[in-house]
Enzyme design. Structure first.
Site, PDB file in Angstrom:
ATOM      1  N   ASP A 130      -5.611  51.389  47.660  1.00 28.66           N
ATOM      2  CA  ASP A 130      -5.464  50.025  48.437  1.00 28.66           C
ATOM      3  C   ASP A 130      -4.087  49.927  48.579  1.00 28.66           C
ATOM      4  O   ASP A 130      -3.158  49.729  47.352  1.00 28.66           O
ATOM      5  CB  ASP A 130      -6.186  48.813  47.500  1.00 28.66           C
ATOM      6  CG  ASP A 130      -6.179  47.688  48.320  1.00 28.66           C
ATOM      7  OD1 ASP A 130      -5.093  47.415  48.968  1.00 28.66           O
ATOM      8  OD2 ASP A 130      -7.034  46.838  48.215  1.00 28.66           O
ATOM      9  N   TRP A 184      -7.588  37.719  49.552  1.00 29.72           N
ATOM     10  CA  TRP A 184      -7.255  36.163  49.162  1.00 29.72           C
ATOM     11  C   TRP A 184      -8.467  35.764  48.783  1.00 29.72           C
ATOM     12  O   TRP A 184      -8.562  34.643  47.996  1.00 29.72           O
ATOM     13  CB  TRP A 184      -6.585  35.527  50.618  1.00 29.72           C
ATOM     14  CG  TRP A 184      -6.641  34.329  50.443  1.00 29.72           C
ATOM     15  CD1 TRP A 184      -7.571  33.496  50.881  1.00 29.72           C
ATOM     16  CD2 TRP A 184      -5.971  33.386  49.698  1.00 29.72           C
ATOM     17  NE1 TRP A 184      -7.303  32.182  50.649  1.00 29.72           N
ATOM     18  CE2 TRP A 184      -6.351  31.918  49.956  1.00 29.72           C
ATOM     19  CE3 TRP A 184      -4.802  33.584  48.835  1.00 29.72           C
ATOM     20  CZ2 TRP A 184      -5.850  30.834  49.156  1.00 29.72           C
ATOM     21  CZ3 TRP A 184      -4.080  32.387  48.190  1.00 29.72           C
ATOM     22  CH2 TRP A 184      -4.576  31.100  48.406  1.00 29.72           C
TER      23      TRP A 184
END
Length: 325
Positions: free
Chosen positions: A271, A120
């Site tokens: 990921d 984020w």
């Protein structure tokens, strides 16, 4: 535009260090942000932009930077970490956070700074840069999260990461009773924004994200997520049901404003929180950016390959003299 896919192997984190400045900044709307500075008070400024949203900073985040060179600035975003009030959703949107970063820059007397963001923190760094490109000397970005609907769906709706971690997904899904007409993300948001939040609901949210965060299971990462579960779960669900409070047409439609700003993108090949396609897409949309894909890493910045690549990327900026106070 080139992609450097070679792993970096010669760098480790710098030794632990203590901050020489700690303060709280009143930014209005009832929020007070925790800010700290470490390293060289006269060095080139770098702002660390943490993930989540709601994740908060940790002392380890100071250690990606040579403290002889960098003036290292950490802050906890609204409702996160040591900022007050903890877990608050009042006036907590992406435009609010962008405005807070500008307030911090002015309060600390910084002209331009390097932005260092993960997950984020990438999203927020990109949006800040798009709004204030003249204040950004460069970016080092890890675990790219573009905050498109498809990126949110990957982690919080059936058919994405749930197919890789079906056992962890089942625990996440079954922590809440089924409800007709409401998807899982919406149900979690409803429970996490009640006046009194059931801690077990927040823990289930954090445990799901932790399960996806590393290439191999990591009890340390799981414990870290649990420690900050309440604020993390409340704030993440608040943002994600609202599509991250992104600009119209999303971040990628505003990339022209970042033209000429140097960037080094680092991403783990495996990921599972933010699949590598997001890093590749950002790299393609940002002429002149560098991309390092670490072949033996997932999402967490605690993974050794990511740490080495990030330290190398920051050192590259220091050597090039890209930033100035």
């Amino acid at each position: 535009m080139s992609a450097d896919l070679t792993p970096v192997s010669r760098h480790a984190l710098y030794p632990a260090l203590a901050p020489w400045d700690q303060r709280w900044l009143d930014v209005g709307d009832g929020h007070r942000l925790y800010i700290e500075q470490s390293g060289n008070p006269h060095g080139e400024p770098v702002l660390v932009v943490h993930g989540g949203p709601g994740g908060g900073c940790s002392p380890r985040m100071r250690r990606y930077f040579d403290p002889r060179h960098w003036r290292i600035i950490l802050f906890d975003q609204r409702g996160a970490g040591q900022s007050q009030p903890s877990g608050s959703l009042t006036a907590n949107t992406t435009p609010d956070l962008v405005a807070d970063m500008e307030r911090i820059r002015v309060a600390l007397g910084v002209e331009r700074w390097l932005l260092f963001g993960g997950s984020w923190g990438v999203t927020l760094a990109l949006r800040y840069g798009q709004c204030h490109p003249q204040r950004v000397a460069g970016m080092v970005l890890r675990g790219v999260f573009l905050c498109r609907q498809q990126d949110i769906d990957w982690l919080y709706r059936e058919g994405g990461a749930s197919r890789i971690f079906p056992d962890a997904w089942a625990r996440f899904r079954d922590a809440l009773p089924a409800a007709a007409g409401a998807d899982l993300l919406t149900r979690y948001h409803q429970r996490l924004t009640e006046e009194v939040v059931d801690r077990s609901v927040a823990s289930a949210w954090a445990a799901w994200e932790a399960a996806c965060a590393t290439l191999l299971p990591s009890p340390g990462v799981v414990a870290s997520f649990e420690t900050r579960a309440l604020a993390l779960a409340r704030i993440e669900s608040h943002y994600f049901v609202a599509g991250g409070f992104m600009p119209e047409a999303g971040l990628l439609s505003h990339m022209a404003s970042l033209a000429g700003i140097p960037a080094h993108i680092v991403h783990g090949r495996y990921d599972m929180v933010c699949p590598v396609e997001q890093a590749w897409t950002l790299h393609q949309a940002w002429p002149g950016s560098q991309l390092t894909v670490v072949p033996d890493a997932g999402h967490s910045a605690t993974e050794p390959g990511l740490q080495r690549a990030l330290v190398a990327a920051v050192a590259g900026f220091a050597a090039a003299g890209e930033t100035h106070r």
